[in-house]
Structure formats: C-alpha cells, structure tokens
Design an enzyme around this catalytic site. Structure first.
Site, PDB file in Angstrom:
ATOM      1  N   GLN A   1       0.853  -1.187   0.000  1.00 48.40           N
ATOM      2  CA  GLN A   1       0.000   0.000   0.000  1.00 48.40           C
ATOM      3  C   GLN A   1       0.890   1.238   0.000  1.00 48.40           C
ATOM      4  O   GLN A   1       1.640   1.481   0.953  1.00 48.40           O
ATOM      5  CB  GLN A   1      -0.925   0.047   1.214  1.00 48.40           C
ATOM      6  CG  GLN A   1      -1.939   1.185   1.093  1.00 48.40           C
ATOM      7  CD  GLN A   1      -2.735   1.434   2.360  1.00 48.40           C
ATOM      8  OE1 GLN A   1      -2.198   1.920   3.356  1.00 48.40           O
ATOM      9  NE2 GLN A   1      -4.021   1.108   2.329  1.00 48.40           N
TER      10      GLN A   1
ATOM     11  N   TYR B   1      -5.768  11.199   3.140  1.00 46.83           N
ATOM     12  CA  TYR B   1      -4.394  11.384   2.700  1.00 46.83           C
ATOM     13  C   TYR B   1      -4.365  12.007   1.303  1.00 46.83           C
ATOM     14  O   TYR B   1      -5.390  12.452   0.794  1.00 46.83           O
ATOM     15  CB  TYR B   1      -3.645  10.061   2.794  1.00 46.83           C
ATOM     16  CG  TYR B   1      -3.590   9.566   4.230  1.00 46.83           C
ATOM     17  CD1 TYR B   1      -2.868  10.267   5.197  1.00 46.83           C
ATOM     18  CD2 TYR B   1      -4.318   8.444   4.650  1.00 46.83           C
ATOM     19  CE1 TYR B   1      -2.850   9.862   6.526  1.00 46.83           C
ATOM     20  CE2 TYR B   1      -4.308   8.032   5.972  1.00 46.83           C
ATOM     21  CZ  TYR B   1      -3.581   8.743   6.907  1.00 46.83           C
ATOM     22  OH  TYR B   1      -3.571   8.355   8.222  1.00 46.83           O
TER      23      TYR B   1
ATOM     24  N   GLY C   1      -9.605  -5.968   8.935  1.00 46.08           N
ATOM     25  CA  GLY C   1      -8.482  -5.290   9.552  1.00 46.08           C
ATOM     26  C   GLY C   1      -8.203  -5.766  10.956  1.00 46.08           C
ATOM     27  O   GLY C   1      -7.369  -6.636  11.183  1.00 46.08           O
TER      28      GLY C   1
END
Length: 384
Positions: free
Chosen positions: A104, A187, A333
């Site tokens: 990532q 982001y 996750g």
C-alpha cells in the site's frame, strides 16, 4: 457459523493472473514497528509470516513513499535500498506461507507535521493540494502534542508522480505482487478529490474532473510499473477521517466519476471502505462523514475491476454478501491483529477468542525488541 455457511469465503478466485486461495484478505494495518529508522525489521518479518499462513491476500501496512512527518512514528518507507532489501525478507516470508502481498503506497499530503524529525530532515515544507489545514491530529511524540498545521499548496503536482513511480519500482524490486494506492483516510489522493481540502482554481481543482485527475494519473503511473492487473486502490467515499467530507450529492458525483474512470483503466480491484459510525470524527457538534450505501451506489459502475469491501464486516456478513454476489472479496483489519490465523479459524470453526490489547496497537516510540513484540507477534494461533 457452519462450514456450509462460510464456504463462499473459501472458494479460490483469480485476481488478474494471480490465484488467491480464499476471499478473506488482510487490509493495511499501520503498526509502527519499523524502529527506529523507517526500515522494516525481523519482528515485522515474523508478523507477516504468521498471517500469511491463512490470508488469501495481504495488503501491507501503509508504506511511506518519501520521508514525511507522520503522526505514526516508525511507519516503514520504501524510498531507500535498505528498505527494499528489508521488505524483500517480508515478501519472501509471505510467499513461503502461500499468500500474496500488495504494497500500500502512502503519501500523507497535508497530514504531515513540519516539526516531525523525518519532515525536518527533508528540508521541505508540508504540502497539500491547497493551503488548508486539517482539523484534529495529535502528534504525541512532539512537545505539546500539536495537531495538524497549515500546509503549503503544492505548485506542480506532477512532481509527486515521480515519487509514486519510484516507490512502485522499489516495491517490484522488493518482491511485492502488486501495489494498492491509498486513496482513503484523508491522505493525499483523497485530499485532491475532496472539495473541502482542494480549493485550487487551476486544472487540478474545481470541477469533479479536475479533482479526480491527480489520483487517476497516479494509477496510470503505477500501471506503467506493475501492469494494470497488479494495481488496486482503496477509497472511502463516506468517511470523515482527517477532516474529510463533502455534501452527499457532491460526494456521490465525485466518487462516481472517479470510480468509473479508475475502472476504465482496467485495474485489478477497487476496495471501498464503508462508513464506521463509532470511528467518525466530530467538529462543532457535527459528524464529519457522509453516510450512504456504497454497494448500491457504486457497484453498478464497476465493470472491469474486482469490487472489494472493507469496514468492520463480520465473517457472517461477509459470507452472506459474497453468496449474494454484492462483492468479490472482503478485507478485514482489526481481527488480523489479535488472530494471526484469522481465516483458518473461520474455516475450521475455531473461536475468535484472543483479546485485543488496545494499548499495544501502535507500539512504543522507542522500545526494546521484546517490547515491540507485545501485542504484535505474541498472539497465539488456535490448536488444530
């Protein structure tokens, strides 16, 4: 759940030219163990090796593509030869475990801090699409625990594409099977998409087409290195993390355009993270997210890529959704943190009974090897 109920999650499936053994994937989980130099270490090798034993696909924790003053001290990078060599140990371990791993790629944009050591060492200011500070943030390793600050508006966003290209080249050299562009979480890519953080009046801002351009060009850059069937993107249309969030109509218009155009590039997958209410941020008494149904809104737009889901799904919900063909795969996750054999436990009906140690999620800023292992590599697998 019975074996029959979870069976849809354990059907091997193709992702481009890759064959994945199941549909239970491990999403990016920033754990801050690259102490002290942003270089992956042997503890991280063990962490990924443990989880490779059952995950169909692993997406690495967010990998910084250039030195940045992140809120997350000791997040790993991929700009140096030493980092590439260290990541190679991890990708080798994952492949030995029978899994597949994507890197990532992560640029913080306006969410860096100029006083953080990495940022100071670059001699560069914090950049964002526009000179607009995000609200919130807490840099606990800096005196006074300051929040986000006003960034400098990047003059020529094209120069950032070189950083992504170099990161992708390094990821390929490190043995990653593909790359995932981090387009969520507030982001850099998300900042260009969102009209609250992007107030540019040039060709990089204003219209939906202009705000989408940066992220689409990054995808094209990654495709040049890896090929389209080894590139994915993570998006969170409804999330308000890091002071993101447009009105609902604008959100749907923006992400519908971006998702449609990304899909036309022929990339391997588009991962959408749904709204998680308890993790939403609030400013001035108002939640920042824009909740809406990501499946019914965006699934019809995806004609070529695989459609992945993320966002606190239970195994039961995931199995039912895969059976109904709403999604191709699921990212999980938090369960992977305390359950290194998470997918195997589901397959064999083992209890998901390791208690998560919240205090060790992000590690310690400066710690011994033994301390770094706590809440990281010391969670036991089940007995089979």
């Amino acid at each position: 759940m019975t074996a029959a109920e979870v069976a849809p999650l354990f059907q091997p499936i193709k992702l481009g030219t890759l064959t994945l053994r199941n549909r239970i994937f491990m999403s990016a989980l920033t754990r801050n163990r690259a102490v002290p130099t942003n270089v992956p270490n042997d503890i991280m090798v063990q962490y990924y090796r443990q989880r490779a034993s059952s995950a169909g696909l692993i997406v690495s924790e967010g990998i910084l593509i250039t030195p940045q003053g992140t809120e997350w001290p000791h997040a790993p990078g991929i700009w140096s030869k030493g980092q590439v060599a260290a990541w190679k140990k991890i990708t080798d371990a994952v492949h030995e475990g029978g899994s597949v791993i994507f890197a990532q790629l992560w640029h913080l944009g306006r969410l860096s801090h100029p006083d953080a050591p990495e940022q100071k060492n670059t001699g560069l200011p914090v950049y964002g699409p526009s000179a607009i500070a995000a609200r919130g943030g807490k840099f606990r390793f800096l005196p006074g625990e300051p929040g986000y600050v006003k960034p400098t508006a990047i003059n020529g966003p094209m120069v950032l594409l070189d950083l992504y290209e170099k990161a992708a080249i390094n990821a390929k050299e490190a043995g990653f099977d593909g790359v995932e562009l981090h387009g969520a979480g507030g982001y850099l890519v998300h900042q260009f998409l969102d009209s609250t953080s992007n107030k540019r009046t040039d060709s990089w801002g204003g219209s939906v087409v202009n705000r989408s351009k940066f992220g689409l060009l990054v995808l094209e850059t990654l495709i040049k290195v890896f090929g389209k069937d080894r590139v994915g993107i993570k998006l969170m249309p409804s999330g308000g993390f890091n002071d993101m969030g447009m009105p609902l109509d604008e959100t749907i218009e923006t992400f519908s355009h971006f998702i449609s155009e990304a899909d036309k590039l022929g990339i391997a997958y588009i991962a959408l993270m749904r709204d998680i209410p308890y993790r939403d941020v609030e400013f001035d008494g108002k939640k920042r997210s824009t909740p809406h149904d990501i499946i019914t809104t965006y699934a019809p737009l995806i004609k070529n890529a695989k459609f992945f889901a993320n966002g606190d799904f239970s195994a039961e919900e995931a199995a039912a959704t895969v059976k109904g063909m709403s999604f191709d795969f699921f990212f999980f996750g938090m369960p992977w943190i305390s359950l290194p054999d998470f997918a195997k436990r589901i397959e064999y009906g083992k209890p998901l009974d390791n208690l998560l140690d919240i205090n060790t999620l992000q590690g310690k800023y400066y710690a011994s090897e033994e301390e770094l292992k706590k809440g990281y590599t010391d969670y036991p697998a089940a007995q089979y």
